[in-house]
Design an enzyme around this catalytic site. Structure first.
Site, PDB file in Angstrom:
ATOM      1  N   CYS A 175      88.853   2.906  58.466  1.00 20.44           N
ATOM      2  CA  CYS A 175      90.226   3.897  59.045  1.00 20.44           C
ATOM      3  C   CYS A 175      91.119   4.042  57.857  1.00 20.44           C
ATOM      4  O   CYS A 175      91.078   3.059  56.904  1.00 20.44           O
ATOM      5  CB  CYS A 175      90.740   2.975  60.084  1.00 20.44           C
ATOM      6  SG  CYS A 175      92.371   3.635  60.237  1.00 20.44           S
TER       7      CYS A 175
HETATM    8  N1  LIG Z   1      90.764   4.371  66.675  1.00 19.67           N
HETATM    9  C1  LIG Z   1      91.261   4.733  65.640  1.00 19.67           C
HETATM   10  O1  LIG Z   1      92.526   4.187  65.114  1.00 19.67           O
HETATM   11  C2  LIG Z   1      91.015   6.178  65.299  1.00 19.67           C
HETATM   12  C3  LIG Z   1      90.115   6.640  65.763  1.00 19.67           C
HETATM   13  N2  LIG Z   1      89.567   8.118  65.412  1.00 19.67           N
HETATM   14  C4  LIG Z   1      88.291   8.658  65.713  1.00 19.67           C
HETATM   15  O2  LIG Z   1      88.110   9.770  64.821  1.00 19.67           O
HETATM   16  C5  LIG Z   1      87.759  10.899  66.038  1.00 19.67           C
HETATM   17  C6  LIG Z   1      88.324  12.121  65.596  1.00 19.67           C
HETATM   18  O3  LIG Z   1      89.801  11.975  65.578  1.00 19.67           O
HETATM   19  P1  LIG Z   1      90.659  13.159  65.340  1.00 19.67           P
HETATM   20  O4  LIG Z   1      90.253  14.201  64.442  1.00 19.67           O
HETATM   21  O5  LIG Z   1      92.140  12.474  64.773  1.00 19.67           O
HETATM   22  O6  LIG Z   1      90.853  13.871  66.341  1.00 19.67           O
HETATM   23  P2  LIG Z   1      90.768  13.893  67.959  1.00 19.67           P
HETATM   24  O7  LIG Z   1      89.181  14.374  68.275  1.00 19.67           O
HETATM   25  O8  LIG Z   1      91.230  12.753  68.416  1.00 19.67           O
HETATM   26  O9  LIG Z   1      91.398  15.120  68.555  1.00 19.67           O
HETATM   27  C7  LIG Z   1      91.260  15.804  69.656  1.00 19.67           C
HETATM   28  C8  LIG Z   1      92.396  16.926  70.048  1.00 19.67           C
HETATM   29  O10 LIG Z   1      93.433  16.274  69.936  1.00 19.67           O
HETATM   30  C9  LIG Z   1      94.527  16.787  69.246  1.00 19.67           C
HETATM   31  N3  LIG Z   1      95.192  15.886  68.387  1.00 19.67           N
HETATM   32  C10 LIG Z   1      94.542  14.986  67.575  1.00 19.67           C
HETATM   33  N4  LIG Z   1      95.494  13.841  66.914  1.00 19.67           N
HETATM   34  C11 LIG Z   1      96.779  14.537  67.326  1.00 19.67           C
HETATM   35  C12 LIG Z   1      97.863  14.220  67.234  1.00 19.67           C
HETATM   36  N5  LIG Z   1      98.241  13.177  66.488  1.00 19.67           N
HETATM   37  N6  LIG Z   1      98.917  15.002  67.853  1.00 19.67           N
HETATM   38  C13 LIG Z   1      98.782  15.992  68.582  1.00 19.67           C
HETATM   39  N7  LIG Z   1      97.452  16.411  68.752  1.00 19.67           N
HETATM   40  C14 LIG Z   1      96.596  15.818  68.316  1.00 19.67           C
HETATM   41  C15 LIG Z   1      93.579  17.618  67.979  1.00 19.67           C
HETATM   42  O11 LIG Z   1      94.262  18.904  67.799  1.00 19.67           O
HETATM   43  P3  LIG Z   1      94.615  19.087  66.053  1.00 19.67           P
HETATM   44  O12 LIG Z   1      93.357  18.465  65.323  1.00 19.67           O
HETATM   45  O13 LIG Z   1      94.796  20.724  65.884  1.00 19.67           O
HETATM   46  O14 LIG Z   1      95.864  18.330  65.737  1.00 19.67           O
HETATM   47  C16 LIG Z   1      92.224  17.848  69.105  1.00 19.67           C
HETATM   48  O15 LIG Z   1      92.625  19.385  69.650  1.00 19.67           O
HETATM   49  C17 LIG Z   1      87.813  10.253  67.247  1.00 19.67           C
HETATM   50  O16 LIG Z   1      86.678  10.078  67.657  1.00 19.67           O
HETATM   51  C18 LIG Z   1      88.836   9.264  67.391  1.00 19.67           C
HETATM   52  O17 LIG Z   1      88.428   8.134  68.120  1.00 19.67           O
HETATM   53  C19 LIG Z   1      90.886   8.774  64.408  1.00 19.67           C
HETATM   54  C20 LIG Z   1      91.554   8.101  64.180  1.00 19.67           C
HETATM   55  C21 LIG Z   1      92.159   6.946  64.551  1.00 19.67           C
HETATM   56  N1  LIG Z   2      91.358   5.456  61.926  1.00 14.69           N
HETATM   57  C1  LIG Z   2      90.146   5.722  62.014  1.00 14.69           C
HETATM   58  N2  LIG Z   2      89.374   4.953  62.889  1.00 14.69           N
HETATM   59  C2  LIG Z   2      88.077   5.099  62.968  1.00 14.69           C
HETATM   60  C3  LIG Z   2      87.454   6.268  62.684  1.00 14.69           C
HETATM   61  N3  LIG Z   2      85.913   6.255  63.135  1.00 14.69           N
HETATM   62  C4  LIG Z   2      86.173   5.230  63.960  1.00 14.69           C
HETATM   63  N4  LIG Z   2      87.276   4.442  63.872  1.00 14.69           N
HETATM   64  C5  LIG Z   2      87.673   3.575  64.784  1.00 14.69           C
HETATM   65  O1  LIG Z   2      87.253   2.267  64.023  1.00 14.69           O
HETATM   66  C6  LIG Z   2      86.554   1.404  65.185  1.00 14.69           C
HETATM   67  C7  LIG Z   2      85.313   0.400  64.527  1.00 14.69           C
HETATM   68  O2  LIG Z   2      86.076  -0.235  63.490  1.00 14.69           O
HETATM   69  P1  LIG Z   2      85.318  -1.642  62.829  1.00 14.69           P
HETATM   70  O3  LIG Z   2      86.409  -2.369  62.085  1.00 14.69           O
HETATM   71  O4  LIG Z   2      84.596  -2.309  64.001  1.00 14.69           O
HETATM   72  O5  LIG Z   2      84.465  -0.865  61.973  1.00 14.69           O
HETATM   73  C8  LIG Z   2      85.861   2.497  65.939  1.00 14.69           C
HETATM   74  O6  LIG Z   2      85.721   1.978  67.170  1.00 14.69           O
HETATM   75  C9  LIG Z   2      87.148   3.583  66.006  1.00 14.69           C
HETATM   76  O7  LIG Z   2      87.950   3.008  67.047  1.00 14.69           O
HETATM   77  C10 LIG Z   2      88.437   7.244  61.678  1.00 14.69           C
HETATM   78  O8  LIG Z   2      87.531   7.687  61.066  1.00 14.69           O
HETATM   79  N5  LIG Z   2      89.658   6.801  61.467  1.00 14.69           N
END
Ligand SMILES: NC(=O)C1=CN([C@@H]2O[C@H](COP(=O)(O)OP(=O)(O)OC[C@H]3O[C@@H](n4cnc5c(N)ncnc54)[C@H](OP(=O)(O)O)[C@@H]3O)[C@@H](O)[C@H]2O)C=CC1
Ligand SMILES: Nc1nc2c(ncn2[C@@H]2O[C@H](COP(=O)(O)O)[C@@H](O)[C@H]2O)c(=O)[nH]1
Length: 317
Positions: A175
């Site tokens: 992340c």
């Molecule tokens: N567990 C974690 O901490 C995190 C996990 N991830 C993982 O990465 C993958 C992709 O994530 P990501 O590319 O961020 O987008 P998502 O796939 O989560 O986004 C899906 C939709 O929501 C909108 N969206 C996303 N973030 C925001 C926001 N902050 N405000 C408003 N709208 C939003 C996007 O539009 P638009 O792109 O136009 O904004 C898109 O249409 C997912 O599988 C997610 O689980 C990502 C970051 C943190």
């Molecule tokens: N901020 C982001 N978080 C992400 C992304 N892809 C996945 N994830 C989150 O990390 C965990 C796995 O964490 P680990 O410490 O066990 O390796 C996963 O389940 C998601 O919630 C990303 O691109 N950005």
């Protein structure tokens, strides 16, 4: 006023009197939705961690799994798994492609046993709409919503209709959300807050760096734990193996990495290379042995005893 918040590495669990004669007597199984699983931990729904073979492998072993949602035909996946007598556990997003996938599943007369709504911040209006849509179309499926990081978010998702919440924002190994946005919450604080807020199961997602973190997550109130890097280095995980100076490594990339997205747009994840460790069989055994040992130290013989473990903060500096 700035609050102090804590992570797995900041706490330990206080040992109690052991009541079993052998660690083998400790039961690590967990009821999660309609099924019971051998262990309360499962691989992250990321393209470099799970593919169809990984999912089949985990399901056959009696462990939970969730397929990722990137270029996956959820209808074909569900049909394949169910034809093999296994359960289907898929991930969905919040955009039009998900609407189409849900319509196809419905038209094919298929119902996945588990559906995970997988977006970075599941506490949003798009997630609310999709949760209601999924529940309307597939009331029989066990719906997991996430990700979230606070009790307030957990309460909202519960009221929108999810059956479990997945908690953990910006704590994962690949992340870069916390660096790029400034937002993050350490896992112990996250899980405690969410688990105290709702009566549905909480999944602690990300940040597992030691096997003992599983017991700590359960002590905080988690029913299940999702982990990416823990599972990423093995033959049975989905990432490519590469060779550098005669050493074998396995790729592990974030779902929001440029590599997974195919474009440098809203990138919040990176790609790393982890040590290649061969077959996952040894990890399965060791994780179970270690968790059985945790249960014995907690003074019980099931995971429930871990819920009552006393947690202590350890100042490491
Ligand atoms: N567990 C974690 O901490 C995190 C996990 N991830 C993982 O990465 C993958 C992709 O994530 P990501 O590319 O961020 O987008 P998502 O796939 O989560 O986004 C899906 C939709 O929501 C909108 N969206 C996303 N973030 C925001 C926001 N902050 N405000 C408003 N709208 C939003 C996007 O539009 P638009 O792109 O136009 O904004 C898109 O249409 C997912 O599988 C997610 O689980 C990502 C970051 C943190
Ligand atoms: N901020 C982001 N978080 C992400 C992304 N892809 C996945 N994830 C989150 O990390 C965990 C796995 O964490 P680990 O410490 O066990 O390796 C996963 O389940 C998601 O919630 C990303 O691109 N950005």
């Amino acid at each position: 006023m700035i609050k102090t918040e804590i992570n797995y590495g900041d706490i330990y669990l206080v040992p109690k009197r052991t009541v079993v004669d052998s660690r083998k007597e400790c039961d690590t199984s967990v009821q999660f939705g309609p099924r019971r699983f051998d262990m309360p931990v499962y691989p992250a729904n990321m393209k470099s961690v799970v593919d169809e073979e990984t999912c089949e492998y985990f399901a056959r072993r009696g462990w939970f799994y969730t397929m990722h949602r990137f270029n996956v035909d959820a209808t074909r996946f569900t049909a394949d798994m169910q034809e093999k007598g296994l359960f289907s556990s898929i991930s969905v997003g919040v955009n039009e492609d998900t609407d189409e996938q849900l319509r196809e599943l419905k038209a094919a007369g298929l119902t996945p046993e588990y559906i995970t709504l997988d977006i970075a911040n599941g506490w949003c209006v798009k997630a609310e709409r999709m949760i209601k849509k999924v529940k309307d179309l597939f009331p029989e499926s066990f719906l997991i919503g996430g990700n979230i990081a606070t009790g307030d978010a957990a309460r909202d998702l519960e009221s929108w209709g999810v059956d479990a919440v997945k908690a953990g924002i910006a704590g994962g190994r690949v992340c870069i959300t916390k660096n790029k946005t400034g937002f993050h919450r350490p896992m112990v604080s996250t899980v405690l807050d969410c688990a105290q807020a709702v009566s549905i199961p909480v999944i602690a997602d990300g940040g597992i760096s030691e096997h003992g973190d599983l017991a700590k997550a359960i002590a905080c109130g988690a029913t299940m734990i999702m982990a990416g890097s823990l599972f990423a280095g093995y033959d049975e995980s989905a990432g490519q193996i590469i060779e550098v100076d005669g050493k074998h490594l396995k790729e592990y990339f974030g779902s929001a990495s440029e590599h997974n997205k195919g474009a440098y747009k809203n990138v919040e994840g990176k790609r790393i290379y982890v040590e290649y460790k061969g077959s996952i069989e040894r990890l399965f055994i060791e994780l179970k042995e270690d968790l059985q040992s945790s249960v014995s130290y907690s003074g019980g013989n099931t995971l429930a005893a871990l819920r009552d473990a006393e947690m202590i903060y350890v100042n490491r500096y």
